[in-house]
Design an enzyme around this catalytic site. Sequence first.
Site, PDB file in Angstrom:
ATOM      1  N   LYS A 111       0.844  -1.194   0.000  1.00 56.06           N
ATOM      2  CA  LYS A 111       0.000   0.000   0.000  1.00 56.06           C
ATOM      3  C   LYS A 111       0.873   1.235   0.000  1.00 56.06           C
ATOM      4  CE  LYS A 111      -4.075   1.871   0.412  1.00 56.06           C
ATOM      5  NZ  LYS A 111      -3.686   2.749  -0.732  1.00 56.06           N
ATOM      6  N   LYS A 152       5.428   2.367  -2.839  1.00 57.99           N
ATOM      7  CA  LYS A 152       5.350   3.768  -3.272  1.00 57.99           C
ATOM      8  C   LYS A 152       5.643   3.812  -4.758  1.00 57.99           C
ATOM      9  CE  LYS A 152       4.829   7.777  -1.132  1.00 57.99           C
ATOM     10  NZ  LYS A 152       4.194   7.876   0.190  1.00 57.99           N
ATOM     11  N   THR A 167      -5.180  13.060   6.308  1.00 54.41           N
ATOM     12  CA  THR A 167      -3.784  13.230   6.727  1.00 54.41           C
ATOM     13  C   THR A 167      -3.667  14.382   7.725  1.00 54.41           C
ATOM     14  OG1 THR A 167      -3.141  12.402   4.561  1.00 54.41           O
ATOM     15  CG2 THR A 167      -1.408  13.408   5.891  1.00 54.41           C
ATOM     16  N   ASN A 178      -2.744  20.401   0.957  1.00 52.84           N
ATOM     17  CA  ASN A 178      -3.983  19.933   1.572  1.00 52.84           C
ATOM     18  C   ASN A 178      -3.816  19.555   3.048  1.00 52.84           C
ATOM     19  OD1 ASN A 178      -6.578  18.816   1.934  1.00 52.84           O
ATOM     20  ND2 ASN A 178      -5.803  16.808   1.378  1.00 52.84           N
ATOM     21  N   SER A 198      -7.444   5.367   3.907  1.00 54.17           N
ATOM     22  CA  SER A 198      -7.354   4.548   2.685  1.00 54.17           C
ATOM     23  C   SER A 198      -7.754   3.106   2.990  1.00 54.17           C
ATOM     24  CB  SER A 198      -5.920   4.546   2.144  1.00 54.17           C
ATOM     25  OG  SER A 198      -5.717   5.614   1.257  1.00 54.17           O
TER      26      SER A 198
HETATM   27  N1  GLU Z   1       0.661   8.928   0.262  1.00 53.33           N
HETATM   28  C1  GLU Z   1       0.143   8.791   1.582  1.00 53.33           C
HETATM   29  C2  GLU Z   1       1.244   8.405   2.554  1.00 53.33           C
HETATM   30  O1  GLU Z   1       2.384   8.719   2.343  1.00 53.33           O
HETATM   31  C3  GLU Z   1      -1.083   7.891   1.630  1.00 53.33           C
HETATM   32  C4  GLU Z   1      -0.861   6.484   1.201  1.00 53.33           C
HETATM   33  C5  GLU Z   1      -2.150   5.660   1.076  1.00 53.33           C
HETATM   34  O2  GLU Z   1      -3.211   6.184   1.351  1.00 53.33           O
HETATM   35  O3  GLU Z   1      -2.021   4.497   0.686  1.00 53.33           O
HETATM   36  O4  GLU Z   1       1.022   7.859   3.600  1.00 53.33           O
END
Ligand code: GLU
Length: 417
Positions: free
Chosen positions: A64, A100, A184, A214, A340
């Site tokens: 994820k 990622k 977040t 955001n 998420s």
């Molecule tokens: N990009 C966000 C993070 O760094 C969210 C990742 C997600 O929702 O999977 O945690």
Amino acid sequence: MFHDAKARLDSAAATLGVTAEVVERLRYPDETLCASLPIRLDDGSIRVLKGFRCRYNEVRGPTKGGIRFHPSVGIDEVMALAFWMTIKTAVVDLPFGGAKGGVAVDAKGLSPRELEGVARAYVRAFAEMIDEDRDIPAPDMYTGGIVIAWMTDEITALERRPMPAAITGKPRQLGGSLGRDTATGDGAFLCLERLADRLGLGQGASIAVQGFGNAARVFARRAAEAGYRVTAVSDSSGAAHDPGGLDLDALASHKNETGSVEGFAGALDRDALLTTECDLLVPAALGGVIDADLARKLRCKAILEIANGPVQPAADAVLEECRIDVVPDILANAGGVIVSYFEWVQNRTGDYWAAGTVAERLAERLRTSTDAVVERAERHACGLRQGAYLLALERLCAAIAAKGTQAFYNGGGAGDA
Ligand code: GLU
């Protein structure tokens, strides 16, 4: 960056007494793929961009993590960020591993049509990985809202079936969860509230925020509503400063109108924001902005990391020496991936939750995770970052051991799993 990221793994592994095999296992990503993404620009020419996806570790579940569009993106950065997602999902105990992705591109310089081209090309290049049980992308820098909608549409078209749980952070109309867009910032604020006493932040404490995207905006608004003074905010062009506390709605309108927070209030240089005097410093922009030299110049009591990896590992010891507590990214910005996860659950069950349910469950998970991190930090007389790594490592070791690969873990407890 990736090399640096693993320094903290080594230190946590040594404290926990994890065997060399486990450390070796966590030292390398499961897979890292690069692809060339040919994009047709509006002038008719073709430009080939570099795209990456790293699935770091899936021992705790499908991988994820977000996809970022940014000029800094490269294989090293993507691997470091995927490693941190592996740690982050373990800290907040989600049934996920870490991943990622990214494209090396300046999204601000693209037209909407070109941006759509990048989003769709990315999904086509990595479609084999994207699946609710294998690898689940999400937003990251410059990939919110519409970009995720294009990606979801592309994977659905390629697979010829609805795949709502394969990508999270979707707009509501495509199966997104209520509360994901503010998650977040909300999560960072919940961590602040839970830790305020420990960090010595009383009513009216001052906060300086680097970045006004955001998550930073949501966090700043909630902090101001709770009685904190947000005294300084910067973005890539400039900074705004008011010791009495900035009017954040007016600041947001100013940024929407002019494109920057610059010229709104006070005379603060963009780069001086980090060393401005405040109780809490909140880096919410790029990674790596606080190195050991800068750490010596900070004039804050505590740091709360909304960005991923804003403090370089070389600065950790300096911050400890200066008694500056750090609420680490792998806890402070985990609200996004937590919601998420809620979105993924809702997509798979078809049971959609009210906004209040999402908010309650987010708060509950962050409360439990924050308390568990504090407990580890106290037990091992270390900072919150090390506490979070220790917690994550316990859970990763337990999963590795439970899979029966080897008796990897020498410490008490998790080895019995
Ligand atoms: N990009 C966000 C993070 O760094 C969210 C990742 C997600 O929702 O999977 O945690």
